[in-house]
Design an enzyme around this catalytic site. Structure first.
Site, mmCIF file in Angstrom:
data_model
loop_
_atom_site.group_PDB
_atom_site.id
_atom_site.type_symbol
_atom_site.label_atom_id
_atom_site.label_comp_id
_atom_site.label_asym_id
_atom_site.label_seq_id
_atom_site.Cartn_x
_atom_site.Cartn_y
_atom_site.Cartn_z
ATOM 1 C CG ASP A 1 -9.307 -0.017 5.149
ATOM 2 O OD1 ASP A 1 -9.027 -0.278 3.965
ATOM 3 O OD2 ASP A 1 -8.527 -0.215 6.091
ATOM 4 C CE LYS B 1 -3.746 -2.486 2.255
ATOM 5 N NZ LYS B 1 -4.450 -2.834 3.508
ATOM 6 C CD GLN C 1 -3.329 -4.473 6.713
ATOM 7 O OE1 GLN C 1 -3.245 -3.528 5.943
ATOM 8 N NE2 GLN C 1 -4.024 -5.562 6.406
#
Ligand code: NDP
Length: 315
Positions: free
Chosen positions: A120, A53, A97
């Protein structure tokens, strides 16, 4: 019949060309989109994900901030860190994460991410907006699947779609995006009574269960579009021999490495499907592309003061 292969890497590159242009325009206006990635502890797989990412940010000109608090962090400490990122003006997107260590209350952490920076799409405010048909920031993997379908000109309106898996991250938002695009959607899960028959009715099958190669050709109506979200690492030789029986090159690679990545869809489905995403190389690249896209969108919205208003499913 052999399915058309929907190549996620090519579609990602298409999207990156568009994003570079958009980022260039934002920079010309004095705005550099910024993404903060929080990786707690030492999980090897998570490290690989976060590194890719961060690399994607670098390749597109998005500023990235990589925070690596220790595995022993408490919920309160991580909440403080997230709140600090919420406040920072140079951060447009905040991603924490998963998975988080067991002592951390993951729900509390995800709820704490400012909805306007929630790239997200996991915050309940953004989930609610999606349910209400007024999406803002939407979960990246299902958003990526929609990009694959649309850019590959797969008809969605009026189509029968079967989403196999009902997780908050993939299955549920996927079903909603397809519904809002006017598909007739069936959501399947581990208690679905006759999964093969249900899947066989569908023009579009999205498999997101985390079950290596479970969706075999008998689940698929000839000519259907099959999207394989699953990414599973297999290490068992007998299993690899069964799955790759008709794919000697993949079997040879497995033998060389002692492991292989396979989707939830059996590779033999290529013989019946009309179109198929490979795994790896299908949905995965789009997930990161949509994270980048969400970051750019968050930057655009924050700086134009319209964070609550954007109302399109597409970017
Ligand atoms: P979860 O484990 O959270 O959810 C799995 C879902 O599949 C559940 O709803 C479960 O049903 C259902 N399921 C499990 N087994 C069966 C079965 N035998 N028959 C029918 N349904 C079943 O997984 P995620 O949604 O997080 O991920 C799914 C897959 O997608 C994984 O392989 C993951 O690695 C991959 N993934 C890939 C991404 C990418 O970028 N390519 C991103 C995110 C995920 P129930 O609810 O009844 O238990």
């Amino acid at each position: 019949m052999t399915a058309r292969i929907l190549n996620g890497n090519l579609i990602r590159e298409e999207i990156y060309v568009e994003l570079r242009e958009e980022i260039g325009a934002l920079k010309a206006a004095g705005i550099t989109p910024g993404l903060a990635a929080v990786l707690v502890g030492d999980n090897a797989a998570s490290k690989v994900y976060v590194n890719s990412k961060v690399a994607a940010c670098e390749s597109l000109g998005i500023r990235s901030f990589f925070l690596t608090p220790p595995a022993a962090i408490t919920t309160q400490e991580l909440l403080a860190l997230v709140r600090d990122l919420n406040q920072r003006d140079d951060v447009d997107g905040v991603l924490v994460q998963l998975p988080l260590p067991p002592q951390v209350d993951a729900k509390q952490i995800l709820d704490a991410v400012d909805p306007s920076k929630d790239v997200d799409g996991f915050n309940p405010i953004n989930v609610g907006r999606l349910v209400a048909g007024r999406p803002n920031l939407v979960a990246c993997t299902p958003l990526g699947v929609m990009e694959i379908l649309r850019r590959s000109k797969i008809p969605i309106e009026g189509a029968e779609a079967a989403v196999i898996g009902r997780s908050d991250i993939v299955g549920k938002p996927m079903a909603l995006l397809l519904l809002h695009a006017n598909a007739t959607v069936t959501i399947c899960h581990s208690k679905t009574r006759d999964l093969p028959a249900t899947a066989r009715r569908a023009d579009i099958v999205v498999a997101a269960m985390g079950r290596p190669a479970m969706i075999t050709a008998d689940y698929i109506r000839p000519g259907a579009t099959v999207i394989d979200v699953g990414t599973n690492r297999i290490t068992d030789a007998a299993q690899a021999e069964r799955i790759f029986a008709k794919f000697p090159e993949r079997l040879a690679k497995f033998r060389e490495k002692g492991s292989a990545l396979v989707g939830d869809v059996h590779p033999d489905v290529v013989e019946v499907a009309g179109a198929l995403t490979p795994s790896p190389g299908g949905v995965g690249p789009l997930t990161i592309a949509m994270l980048m896209s969400n970051t750019v969108k968050a930057a655009r919205m924050r700086h134009s003061g319209r964070a609550a208003g954007a109302a399109t499913v597409r970017r």
